[in-house]
Write a protein that holds these residues in place. Structure first.
Motif, PDB file in Angstrom:
ATOM      1  N   GLY A   1      32.059  17.601 -32.951  1.00  0.00           N
ATOM      2  CA  GLY A   1      32.101  18.929 -32.383  1.00  0.00           C
ATOM      3  C   GLY A   1      31.416  20.001 -33.211  1.00  0.00           C
ATOM      4  N   GLN A   2      31.074  19.724 -34.468  1.00  0.00           N
ATOM      5  CA  GLN A   2      30.404  20.712 -35.295  1.00  0.00           C
ATOM      6  C   GLN A   2      28.905  20.730 -34.997  1.00  0.00           C
ATOM      7  OE1 GLN A   2      30.426  18.527 -39.494  1.00  0.00           O
ATOM      8  NE2 GLN A   2      28.726  19.989 -39.417  1.00  0.00           N
ATOM      9  N   ARG A   3      28.213  21.700 -35.572  1.00  0.00           N
ATOM     10  CA  ARG A   3      26.756  21.685 -35.576  1.00  0.00           C
ATOM     11  C   ARG A   3      26.311  21.383 -36.994  1.00  0.00           C
ATOM     12  NH1 ARG A   3      23.387  22.929 -31.652  1.00  0.00           N
ATOM     13  NH2 ARG A   3      21.176  22.919 -32.211  1.00  0.00           N
ATOM     14  N   ALA A   4      25.325  20.504 -37.141  1.00  0.00           N
ATOM     15  CA  ALA A   4      24.845  20.116 -38.464  1.00  0.00           C
ATOM     16  C   ALA A   4      23.416  20.586 -38.658  1.00  0.00           C
ATOM     17  CB  ALA A   4      24.927  18.598 -38.626  1.00  0.00           C
TER      18      ALA A   4
ATOM     19  N   PHE B   1      21.255  19.796 -35.124  1.00  0.00           N
ATOM     20  CA  PHE B   1      21.763  19.217 -33.881  1.00  0.00           C
ATOM     21  C   PHE B   1      23.292  19.262 -33.850  1.00  0.00           C
ATOM     22  CE2 PHE B   1      20.492  15.831 -36.868  1.00  0.00           C
ATOM     23  CZ  PHE B   1      21.723  15.242 -37.155  1.00  0.00           C
ATOM     24  N   PRO B   2      23.867  19.224 -32.636  1.00  0.00           N
ATOM     25  CA  PRO B   2      25.325  19.164 -32.494  1.00  0.00           C
ATOM     26  C   PRO B   2      25.825  17.742 -32.714  1.00  0.00           C
ATOM     27  CG  PRO B   2      24.314  19.204 -30.332  1.00  0.00           C
ATOM     28  CD  PRO B   2      23.192  19.341 -31.328  1.00  0.00           C
ATOM     29  N   ILE B   3      27.047  17.616 -33.190  1.00  0.00           N
ATOM     30  CA  ILE B   3      27.657  16.302 -33.407  1.00  0.00           C
ATOM     31  C   ILE B   3      28.522  15.982 -32.199  1.00  0.00           C
ATOM     32  CG2 ILE B   3      29.084  14.910 -34.934  1.00  0.00           C
ATOM     33  CD1 ILE B   3      26.374  15.845 -36.098  1.00  0.00           C
TER      34      ILE B   3
ATOM     35  N   ILE C   1      29.784   9.270 -42.078  1.00  0.00           N
ATOM     36  CA  ILE C   1      31.086   9.214 -41.408  1.00  0.00           C
ATOM     37  C   ILE C   1      31.222  10.477 -40.570  1.00  0.00           C
ATOM     38  CG2 ILE C   1      33.590   9.290 -41.661  1.00  0.00           C
ATOM     39  CD1 ILE C   1      33.343   7.686 -44.205  1.00  0.00           C
ATOM     40  N   VAL C   2      31.499  10.297 -39.294  1.00  0.00           N
ATOM     41  CA  VAL C   2      31.795  11.424 -38.418  1.00  0.00           C
ATOM     42  C   VAL C   2      33.285  11.361 -38.091  1.00  0.00           C
ATOM     43  CG1 VAL C   2      31.271  12.633 -36.290  1.00  0.00           C
ATOM     44  CG2 VAL C   2      29.473  11.331 -37.446  1.00  0.00           C
ATOM     45  N   GLU C   3      34.009  12.346 -38.613  1.00  0.00           N
ATOM     46  CA  GLU C   3      35.449  12.386 -38.399  1.00  0.00           C
ATOM     47  C   GLU C   3      35.750  12.718 -36.940  1.00  0.00           C
ATOM     48  OE1 GLU C   3      37.418  11.449 -40.603  1.00  0.00           O
ATOM     49  OE2 GLU C   3      36.550  11.851 -42.581  1.00  0.00           O
TER      50      GLU C   3
END
Length: 568
Positions: free
Chosen positions: A83-86, A132-134, A159-161
Motif C-alpha cells: 500500500g505504500q509508494r516507493a 511505483f506503488p506497492i 520483503i513486502v510486509e
C-alpha cells in the motif's frame, strides 16, 4: 506514464554494444578496490538510496572482482509495505551501464528495469529513480538486468510486509541462496562457448555404473553425457547463504517452541538447489510470494529465481539448513540453532544423479523390457528429426535436439529427488490459498525451448534474442491465454515472465491454480500456465539461467490492445 518509444529504446541500447569503448574500469587496471562485506543490511521507507559499485570479494580461498550494492553481497534487504509508494534512487558508479529489476513486483513497465525493453538503462555516473506503488506483499528479490552483473554480486532480497499480519510465525529470516566465483562472468561465458563441459568434473566414465553399452553409445552419438546437469558447477562456484560460504558458520537463532518463517530465495545465476533441514519438517506457505495452502515436506528443489516461504518448528539444538546443488557438486550451509555458537554438522553430499530417457523426452520402457533398450533403435535419429517441430519453430543450427514424446512433468520433484524416501515438494502439491477469478481461455499457444548444447546456443522457437526484437510475443490487454512450454532440451529451464503472475495448470481446479512468476520446465517435458495479460507494456520473458538468457533464450512480451482489425 513514460513516452519512450521502441525506436528510442533501440537507439539507447547502442551504449551496450559500445561498452568496450568505455574507460577501463578500476578492477581491470589492477587498482585497489574496497572489500564488499558479506551479508546484507536493510533499507526501508518511501525514499531509498542504492549505489552500485565495483568491489573486491573473498570467500574461503576464492577472491576476485565483484559488483556490490551499498557495499555488500548480497545487496541490502529492501523492506516495503503493502500500500505504500516507493521511490528507489539508484546511483551507478560503474564505468558501464547498469540497472535493477524488481523481480516479482507488479510495477509500471517503464520501472521494470530491463535495458532495451522497458528503459534505456542507468549510464555511468547517473542516478535513476524508480517510482511505483506497492500493490502486493510477500517475498521477492532484485537484481541487475545489464550484461552479466548479476553473477558478480548485483542482487538482493525484497520483503513486502502484508497489510494483514500473518499470526502463524514468531520470527522470520531471509535465506538467500547464490554463488560466487573468482572468474569474471564473461570469461565463464567464453569457456562455455568453447566447450559446454568445461566446468564438469564428474562425467560418467566408460567403466562406471551399470548403463548398458548400447545406451552409452547412444549418449556418445548425441554428443551428450548423462551427468551434464549443470553448466557451471562447484568446480568454480562457492555456494552462498546470505553471502556466506560453508566455512563461515552462519547461524540463525531461535527459541525452542517458536515457529520460524524462512523466506528462501534462489538468487543464483545458474544453480538449482535442493533445500532441506534434516530431521525438521517444513510447511510451505508461499510460492513466488503468493499464498498457497499449507503443505508439509522434508525437501524441495528451488529453481533459479523462484522463492518459497516455509514455517518450521525445530526442537532445541542446532539444525543444518542444507542447500545442496542439484548436481551435488557442493552446498550452501547455515545453522538454525537454539544455542549460540553451536554449529550443526551438515550431511555429506549425496550421489550425483544421472539423466534418464524421460529427460530426453522419451518414455522409459525399462520396466517392461527389462533392459530399457526396447525404444533405443533409431532414437538418435528421432531426437534430431526437426521435421517433427511445428512450422513456426526455426530448425537451424541452434536446434540440435527434439524431444520425441514430451509429456507434462509438473509432478516431477526435480532431478535427484525422484528416488528419495522422504516427502518432496512437487508443483502438483501447490494450490492457491485464495480463489482466482474465473475466466474462460481466449486462445492457446505453444512456445518451444530450444538449444544446441554443444555450441552453447539457446533460444525460444529456434530464434535467438539479440537485444530488441521487432517480432515480440503479442497479447491483447486482458486477454486470457493458455501457454504451453515445450522443452526440447535435456536441461531444466526456469522460465520467468516479467510484470505478471500466471496460474500453473497443475491439476488443481481452475479457481485454485497456484500463481507464480517463474516456472521450471523439466528436461524433455512440458509445463502449462494460464495468463491473464492485464499489465500493459513491454515485458521481458526469458530463461533465468543467466548464461542461457545471455546466449539467446529471451523474448519480449508486449501487452496492449491490438490494432483494429488485426488478428490476435
Amino acid at each position: 506514464m513514460s513516452t519512450l518509444s521502441r525506436r528510442h529504446l533501440i537507439k539507447s541500447t547502442a551504449a551496450l554494444a559500445a561498452a568496450s569503448a568505455l574507460p577501463m574500469p578500476a578492477w581491470a587496471k589492477g587498482q585497489s578496490l574496497s572489500h564488499a562485506r558479506k551479508g546484507f543490511g536493510e533499507v526501508s521507507g518511501e525514499d531509498i538510496e542504492l549505489a552500485i559499485g565495483n568491489h573486491h570479494f573473498a570467500i574461503g580461498n576464492r577472491s576476485g572482482h565483484a559488483v556490490a550494492v551499498n557495499g555488500t553481497i548480497p545487496g541490502p534487504l529492501v523492506r516495503l509495505r503493502e500500500g505504500q509508494r516507493a521511490r528507489l534512487h539508484v546511483t551507478n558508479t560503474l564505468a558501464e551501464d547498469s540497472s535493477i529489476h524488481w523481480h516479482g513486483l507488479l510495477v509500471p513497465f517503464q520501472f521494470d528495469g530491463v535495458p532495451g525493453v522497458s528503459f534505456p538503462g542507468i549510464r555511468p555516473g547517473e542516478r535513476f529513480t524508480y517510482d511505483f506503488p506497492i500493490r502486493q506483499s510477500g517475498t521477492y528479490w532484485w537484481h541487475s538486468h545489464s550484461g552479466l552483473q548479476e553473477q558478480a554480486g548485483h542482487y538482493g532480497p525484497i520483503i513486502v510486509e502484508s497489510a494483514d499480519p500473518d499470526p502463524r510465525y514468531d520470527r522470520d529470516y531471509v535465506v538467500l541462496l547464490s554463488e560466487f566465483t573468482p572468474l569474471h562472468p564473461h570469461d565463464i561465458m567464453r569457456k562455455l562457448k568453447v566447450g559446454e563441459h568445461y566446468f564438469q568434473r564428474d562425467m560418467l566414465t566408460a567403466s562406471e555404473g551399470t548403463m548398458p553399452g548400447a545406451m552409452r553409445r547412444m549418449w556418445g552419438k548425441m554428443r551428450m553425457n548423462p551427468r551434464d546437469i549443470s553448466d557451471v558447477t562447484g568446480s568454480t562456484y562457492t555456494f552462498l547463504v546470505n553471502g556466506h560460504g560453508p566455512q563461515d558458520d552462519l547461524q540463525f537463532a531461535f527459541v525452542p517452541g517458536e515457529r520460524v518463517r524462512l523466506r528462501v530465495i534462489n538468487g543464483s545465476a545458474m544453480t538449482f538447489f535442493n533445500l532441506r533441514i534434516p530431521g525438521v519438517p517444513m510447511t510451505v506457505i508461499q510460492a513466488d510470494g503468493q499464498d498457497v495452502d499449507e503443505v508439509e515436506v522434508d525437501e524441495f528443489q528451488i529453481g533459479v529465481a523462484e522463492t518459497y516461504d516455509v514455517i518450521v518448528s525445530p526442537p532445541a539444538g542446532s539444525h543444518a539448513i542444507v542447500a545442496e546443488a542439484m548436481d551435488r557438486s557442493g552446498m550452501g550451509i547455515a545453522s538454525l540453532t537454539s544455542h549460540k555458537g553451536h554449529i550443526a554438522t551438515p550431511p555429506p553430499l549425496r550421489q550425483i544423479p544421472t539423466l534418464t530417457m524421460a529427460d530426453m523426452g522419451m518414455m522409459d520402457h525399462s520396466a517392461h523390457s527389462g533392459s530399457g533398450m526396447a525404444s533405443m533403435e533409431g532414437m538418435d535419429h528421432s531426437m534430431r528429426d526437426t521435421s517433427a517441430l511445428p512450422a513456426d519453430v526455426e530448425a537451424g543450427p541452434g536446434v540440435d535436439m527434439v524431444a520425441p514424446m514430451p509429456m507434462d512433468r509438473m509432478d516431477f520433484p526435480g532431478l535427484g529427488l525422484d528416488t528419495v524416501s522422504h516427502r518432496v515438494l512437487r508443483y502438483t502439491d501447490l494450490r492457491a490459498r485464495r480463489m482466482n477469478p474465473h475466466r474462460e481461455i481466449d486462445r492457446e499457444m505453444e512456445i518451444h525451448l530450444t538449444g544446441n548444447m554443444e555450441r552453447y546456443m539457446w533460444s525460444f522457437d529456434g530464434r535467438k534474442f539479440t537485444a530488441v526484437t521487432d517480432d515480440p510475443i503479442r497479447f491483447g490487454y486482458d486477454e486470457r491465454v493458455r501457454v504451453k512450454l515445450v522443452n526440447q532440451t535435456m536441461m531444466a529451464h526456469p522460465i520467468h515472465l516479467h510484470g505478471h503472475f500466471f496460474e500453473l495448470v497443475n491439476g488443481a481446479d481452475h479457481m485454485h491454480q497456484p500463481l507464480k512468476h517463474t516456472v521450471v520446465v523439466q528436461p524433455g517435458g512440458t509445463a502449462t500456465f494460464d495468463l491473464t495479460a492485464n499489465e500493459p507494456g513491454d515485458w521481458a520473458f526469458h530463461c533465468h539461467l543467466l548464461y542461457h538468457m545471455h546466449a539467446g533464450m529471451m523474448q519480449v512480451v508486449t501487452v496492449r490492445p491490438f490494432p483494429e482489425g488485426a488478428e490476435a
